[in-house]
Write a protein that holds these residues in place. Structure first.
Motif, PDB file in Angstrom:
ATOM      1  N   LEU A   1       0.818  -1.210   0.000  1.00 36.69           N
ATOM      2  CA  LEU A   1       0.000   0.000   0.000  1.00 36.69           C
ATOM      3  C   LEU A   1       0.851   1.258   0.000  1.00 36.69           C
ATOM      4  CD1 LEU A   1      -3.127  -0.318   0.148  1.00 36.69           C
ATOM      5  CD2 LEU A   1      -1.951  -2.238   1.236  1.00 36.69           C
ATOM      6  N   GLN A   2       0.511   2.181  -0.887  1.00 36.71           N
ATOM      7  CA  GLN A   2       1.044   3.527  -0.730  1.00 36.71           C
ATOM      8  C   GLN A   2       0.474   4.117   0.545  1.00 36.71           C
ATOM      9  OE1 GLN A   2       1.149   4.524  -5.516  1.00 36.71           O
ATOM     10  NE2 GLN A   2       0.906   6.223  -4.086  1.00 36.71           N
ATOM     11  N   SER A   3       1.295   4.873   1.259  1.00 36.77           N
ATOM     12  CA  SER A   3       0.844   5.370   2.561  1.00 36.77           C
ATOM     13  C   SER A   3      -0.165   6.502   2.436  1.00 36.77           C
ATOM     14  CB  SER A   3       2.044   5.820   3.400  1.00 36.77           C
ATOM     15  OG  SER A   3       2.774   6.835   2.729  1.00 36.77           O
ATOM     16  N   ASP A   4      -0.060   7.307   1.392  1.00 35.28           N
ATOM     17  CA  ASP A   4      -0.979   8.432   1.233  1.00 35.28           C
ATOM     18  C   ASP A   4      -2.315   7.950   0.676  1.00 35.28           C
ATOM     19  OD1 ASP A   4       0.794  10.489   2.104  1.00 35.28           O
ATOM     20  OD2 ASP A   4       1.827  10.360   0.185  1.00 35.28           O
ATOM     21  N   ILE A   5      -3.391   8.412   1.272  1.00 30.96           N
ATOM     22  CA  ILE A   5      -4.727   8.080   0.797  1.00 30.96           C
ATOM     23  C   ILE A   5      -5.515   9.373   0.624  1.00 30.96           C
ATOM     24  CG2 ILE A   5      -4.773   5.782   1.816  1.00 30.96           C
ATOM     25  CD1 ILE A   5      -6.348   6.902   4.136  1.00 30.96           C
ATOM     26  N   GLY A   6      -6.663   9.278  -0.032  1.00 30.02           N
ATOM     27  CA  GLY A   6      -7.445  10.488  -0.268  1.00 30.02           C
ATOM     28  C   GLY A   6      -8.898  10.172  -0.531  1.00 30.02           C
ATOM     29  N   CYS A   7      -9.525  11.055  -1.301  1.00 36.15           N
ATOM     30  CA  CYS A   7     -10.962  10.915  -1.551  1.00 36.15           C
ATOM     31  C   CYS A   7     -11.259   9.911  -2.655  1.00 36.15           C
ATOM     32  CB  CYS A   7     -11.552  12.275  -1.926  1.00 36.15           C
ATOM     33  SG  CYS A   7     -10.976  12.926  -3.526  1.00 36.15           S
ATOM     34  N   GLY A   8     -10.281   9.653  -3.515  1.00 38.98           N
ATOM     35  CA  GLY A   8     -10.471   8.699  -4.603  1.00 38.98           C
ATOM     36  C   GLY A   8     -11.142   9.272  -5.829  1.00 38.98           C
ATOM     37  N   ARG A   9     -11.464  10.566  -5.801  1.00 40.82           N
ATOM     38  CA  ARG A   9     -12.216  11.144  -6.919  1.00 40.82           C
ATOM     39  C   ARG A   9     -11.619  12.419  -7.499  1.00 40.82           C
ATOM     40  NH1 ARG A   9     -15.612   9.437  -3.028  1.00 40.82           N
ATOM     41  NH2 ARG A   9     -15.705  11.499  -2.080  1.00 40.82           N
ATOM     42  N   CYS A  10     -10.767  13.112  -6.726  1.00 40.36           N
ATOM     43  CA  CYS A  10     -10.237  14.389  -7.202  1.00 40.36           C
ATOM     44  C   CYS A  10      -9.138  14.164  -8.242  1.00 40.36           C
ATOM     45  CB  CYS A  10      -9.694  15.212  -6.034  1.00 40.36           C
ATOM     46  SG  CYS A  10      -8.166  14.572  -5.316  1.00 40.36           S
ATOM     47  N   VAL A  11      -8.669  15.263  -8.839  1.00 39.14           N
ATOM     48  CA  VAL A  11      -7.634  15.189  -9.871  1.00 39.14           C
ATOM     49  C   VAL A  11      -6.362  14.553  -9.318  1.00 39.14           C
ATOM     50  CG1 VAL A  11      -6.144  16.544 -11.369  1.00 39.14           C
ATOM     51  CG2 VAL A  11      -8.560  17.141 -11.160  1.00 39.14           C
ATOM     52  N   GLY A  12      -5.979  14.934  -8.082  1.00 44.22           N
ATOM     53  CA  GLY A  12      -4.770  14.374  -7.492  1.00 44.22           C
ATOM     54  C   GLY A  12      -4.853  12.869  -7.328  1.00 44.22           C
ATOM     55  N   CYS A  13      -5.997  12.372  -6.816  1.00 42.83           N
ATOM     56  CA  CYS A  13      -6.161  10.931  -6.627  1.00 42.83           C
ATOM     57  C   CYS A  13      -6.161  10.197  -7.965  1.00 42.83           C
ATOM     58  CB  CYS A  13      -7.463  10.647  -5.882  1.00 42.83           C
ATOM     59  SG  CYS A  13      -7.439  11.090  -4.128  1.00 42.83           S
TER      60      CYS A  13
ATOM     61  N   ARG B   1      -4.688  11.005 -10.680  1.00 40.47           N
ATOM     62  CA  ARG B   1      -3.339  10.995 -11.248  1.00 40.47           C
ATOM     63  C   ARG B   1      -2.371  10.141 -10.438  1.00 40.47           C
ATOM     64  NH1 ARG B   1      -2.867  17.291 -12.076  1.00 40.47           N
ATOM     65  NH2 ARG B   1      -2.075  17.053  -9.958  1.00 40.47           N
ATOM     66  N   GLY B   2      -2.787   9.702  -9.242  1.00 39.66           N
ATOM     67  CA  GLY B   2      -1.883   8.981  -8.364  1.00 39.66           C
ATOM     68  C   GLY B   2      -1.014   9.903  -7.541  1.00 39.66           C
ATOM     69  N   ASP B   3      -1.372  11.205  -7.476  1.00 37.57           N
ATOM     70  CA  ASP B   3      -0.648  12.185  -6.678  1.00 37.57           C
ATOM     71  C   ASP B   3      -1.369  12.384  -5.343  1.00 37.57           C
ATOM     72  OD1 ASP B   3       1.148  12.536  -8.772  1.00 37.57           O
ATOM     73  OD2 ASP B   3      -0.049  14.131  -9.679  1.00 37.57           O
ATOM     74  N   LEU B   4      -0.960  13.400  -4.595  1.00 40.63           N
ATOM     75  CA  LEU B   4      -1.589  13.684  -3.316  1.00 40.63           C
ATOM     76  C   LEU B   4      -3.011  14.199  -3.519  1.00 40.63           C
ATOM     77  CD1 LEU B   4       1.327  15.407  -1.358  1.00 40.63           C
ATOM     78  CD2 LEU B   4       0.501  13.066  -1.142  1.00 40.63           C
ATOM     79  N   CYS B   5      -3.886  13.749  -2.655  1.00 40.13           N
ATOM     80  CA  CYS B   5      -5.281  14.187  -2.701  1.00 40.13           C
ATOM     81  C   CYS B   5      -5.361  15.676  -2.370  1.00 40.13           C
ATOM     82  CB  CYS B   5      -6.101  13.373  -1.711  1.00 40.13           C
ATOM     83  SG  CYS B   5      -7.843  13.851  -1.622  1.00 40.13           S
ATOM     84  N   VAL B   6      -6.235  16.388  -3.090  1.00 41.15           N
ATOM     85  CA  VAL B   6      -6.417  17.810  -2.829  1.00 41.15           C
ATOM     86  C   VAL B   6      -7.714  18.075  -2.064  1.00 41.15           C
ATOM     87  CG1 VAL B   6      -5.069  18.484  -4.852  1.00 41.15           C
ATOM     88  CG2 VAL B   6      -7.540  18.176  -5.078  1.00 41.15           C
ATOM     89  N   VAL B   7      -8.486  17.024  -1.779  1.00 38.96           N
ATOM     90  CA  VAL B   7      -9.776  17.189  -1.109  1.00 38.96           C
ATOM     91  C   VAL B   7      -9.731  16.667   0.323  1.00 38.96           C
ATOM     92  CG1 VAL B   7     -12.223  16.554  -1.128  1.00 38.96           C
ATOM     93  CG2 VAL B   7     -11.049  17.087  -3.280  1.00 38.96           C
ATOM     94  N   ASP B   8      -9.321  15.428   0.518  1.00 41.88           N
ATOM     95  CA  ASP B   8      -9.342  14.795   1.835  1.00 41.88           C
ATOM     96  C   ASP B   8      -8.089  13.951   2.028  1.00 41.88           C
ATOM     97  OD1 ASP B   8     -10.250  13.991   4.334  1.00 41.88           O
ATOM     98  OD2 ASP B   8     -11.431  12.332   3.532  1.00 41.88           O
ATOM     99  N   PRO B   9      -6.919  14.594   2.106  1.00 43.61           N
ATOM    100  CA  PRO B   9      -5.675  13.823   2.205  1.00 43.61           C
ATOM    101  C   PRO B   9      -5.522  13.156   3.571  1.00 43.61           C
ATOM    102  CG  PRO B   9      -5.218  16.155   2.452  1.00 43.61           C
ATOM    103  CD  PRO B   9      -6.678  16.037   2.106  1.00 43.61           C
ATOM    104  N   GLY B  10      -4.867  12.021   3.574  1.00 47.91           N
ATOM    105  CA  GLY B  10      -4.578  11.321   4.807  1.00 47.91           C
ATOM    106  C   GLY B  10      -3.410  10.384   4.603  1.00 47.91           C
ATOM    107  N   THR B  11      -2.902   9.818   5.695  1.00 47.28           N
ATOM    108  CA  THR B  11      -1.757   8.919   5.632  1.00 47.28           C
ATOM    109  C   THR B  11      -2.009   7.721   6.523  1.00 47.28           C
ATOM    110  OG1 THR B  11      -0.256  10.788   5.294  1.00 47.28           O
ATOM    111  CG2 THR B  11       0.740   8.708   5.957  1.00 47.28           C
ATOM    112  N   LEU B  12      -1.839   6.519   5.986  1.00 47.57           N
ATOM    113  CA  LEU B  12      -1.953   5.321   6.799  1.00 47.57           C
ATOM    114  C   LEU B  12      -1.014   5.424   7.992  1.00 47.57           C
ATOM    115  CD1 LEU B  12      -2.003   2.532   4.052  1.00 47.57           C
ATOM    116  CD2 LEU B  12      -3.965   3.486   5.280  1.00 47.57           C
ATOM    117  N   GLY B  13      -1.508   5.010   9.149  1.00 48.20           N
ATOM    118  CA  GLY B  13      -0.693   5.069  10.350  1.00 48.20           C
ATOM    119  C   GLY B  13      -0.741   6.399  11.074  1.00 48.20           C
TER     120      GLY B  13
END
Length: 368
Positions: free
Chosen positions: A95-107, A109-121
């Motif tokens: 698993l990549q540690s960064d997670i997000g909303c799954g719907r924004c442009v960042g998610c 593209r596989g980049d950082l979420c711009v809506v609801d960013p988070g990190t496992l752990g």
């Protein structure tokens, strides 16, 4: 339609409730929707970030299940998630540690979420469904998670090297734009330093030097040579700039990657090691607010040096790490030195920072 988790209704996890305090707790395993999944955690790698969060050096919003480098098998997954991630029940994933909303442009593209960013752990257990970290029997994957399938022939302990190797590709290859035939110096022979050696060699570097403290890192320097370094330097015995410039006919190297934590002198060494027009990648954190005394601004400008700061690992670098692990698991498994049960999570973190332990890569294994 979502398929049910097969392990039962509860999962045990290690929860950090304060600096240096781990507690074993039991959580309900959630029912999942069409965009979600559950993973039975086989192993979770740890790194310097785990040590910093454990001591309180990196603050957390307690209580939280740590662990941002998990390896495990999909035990339940929704149909939309299965189609999007191209995985199914029974697949082993990292698993990549960064997670997000799954719907924004960042998610997307596989980049950082711009809506609801988070990190496992790093997500508190007070946020449903609580199972947000790898120090747990079960991990919840929200729609914005990014799993990578990894072949079954790679042992879980070896697969847990994916995050360190991903950083190696991100820091030593992607960030500097490493080209085939470039020369590289890696400062530091810890997880990220050794991973940078591996990645640079895989990308076709013509020369790789790596540094370490002989009194503490002799075994790591020996492993660096086995993994592809052409020159290993004990900085307690030798002048790193003299050794590298001597090996490159006085020119210096195309790329320098500083992976050393806390110490600022390696930053100055990195600038002196780079050839004119070369690239210096700064990956080792020195502590918030700590500057570099004597930083030669004019020299950087006159020699047209490029300085790149790195932190996260991009999607492509994770994919390259997984491919390399699948091609050469036996070659890379020597980086793994210790493994611990879930009950011994605190001991695992302390071992990582104990110089006498000789640790490189450590896993916490919930099923052990």
């Amino acid at each position: 339609m979502a398929r049910e988790h097969v392990l039962g209704g509860t999962a045990e996890a290690v929860v950090q409730t304060g600096p240096g305090v781990f507690t074993r707790m039991v959580f309900d395993v959630p029912h999942i929707g069409d965009d979600e999944a559950l993973v039975a955690v086989e192993a979770c790698g740890i790194c310097g970030t785990d040590a910093e969060t454990f001591t309180g050096g990196i603050p957390l919003q307690y209580p939280v299940i740590p662990g941002h480098e998990p390896v495990g098998r999909i035990t339940a997954i929704g149909d939309r998630a299965a189609a999007r991630w191209r995985v199914q029940v029974g697949d082993r994933v990292v698993l990549q540690s960064d997670i997000g909303c799954g719907r924004c442009v960042g998610c997307i593209r596989g980049d950082l979420c711009v809506v609801d960013p988070g990190t496992l752990g790093f997500i508190p257990t007070t946020r449903a469904p609580s199972l947000w970290g790898g120090y747990s029997e079960v991990l919840y994957l929200p729609p914005g998670a990014m799993p990578h399938r990894i072949a079954d022939h790679v042992p879980a302990r070896t697969a847990a090297l994916y995050n360190a190797l991903g950083a190696g590709f991100a820091w030593a290859v992607e960030a500097p734009g490493l080209r085939y035939g470039d020369s590289v110096a890696v400062l530091g022979s810890g997880q990220r330093g050794l991973a940078s050696v591996v990645a640079a060699r895989a990308a076709g570097a013509s020369f790789i030097a790596v540094t370490g403290l002989g009194s503490r890192d002799a075994h790591k320097l020996a492993l660096a040579a086995d993994l592809g370094a052409d020159l290993v330097i004990d900085v307690e015995q030798d002048d790193v700039v003299e050794r590298v410039r001597g090996a490159t006919d006085g020119e210096g190297v195309d790329v320098v990657v500083d992976t050393t934590p806390h110490a600022t002198t390696p930053v100055l060494d990195a600038l002196r090691l780079a050839r004119q027009g070369g690239t210096v990648v700064l990956g080792g954190l020195k502590g918030r607010g700590n500057g570099v005394p004597g930083f030669p601004v004019d020299d950087v400008a006159m020699r047209r040096l490029r300085i790149v700061g790195v932190r996260a690992v991009d999607y492509r670098s994770f994919r390259n790490a997984v491919r390399l692990l699948e091609r050469a698991p036996t070659f890379l498994e020597r980086m793994h030195t210790h493994h611990f049960s879930l009950d011994a999570a605190a001991e695992a973190v302390r071992t990582l920072t104990d110089p006498s332990a000789g640790a490189i890569a450590i896993t916490i294994e919930p099923g052990n």
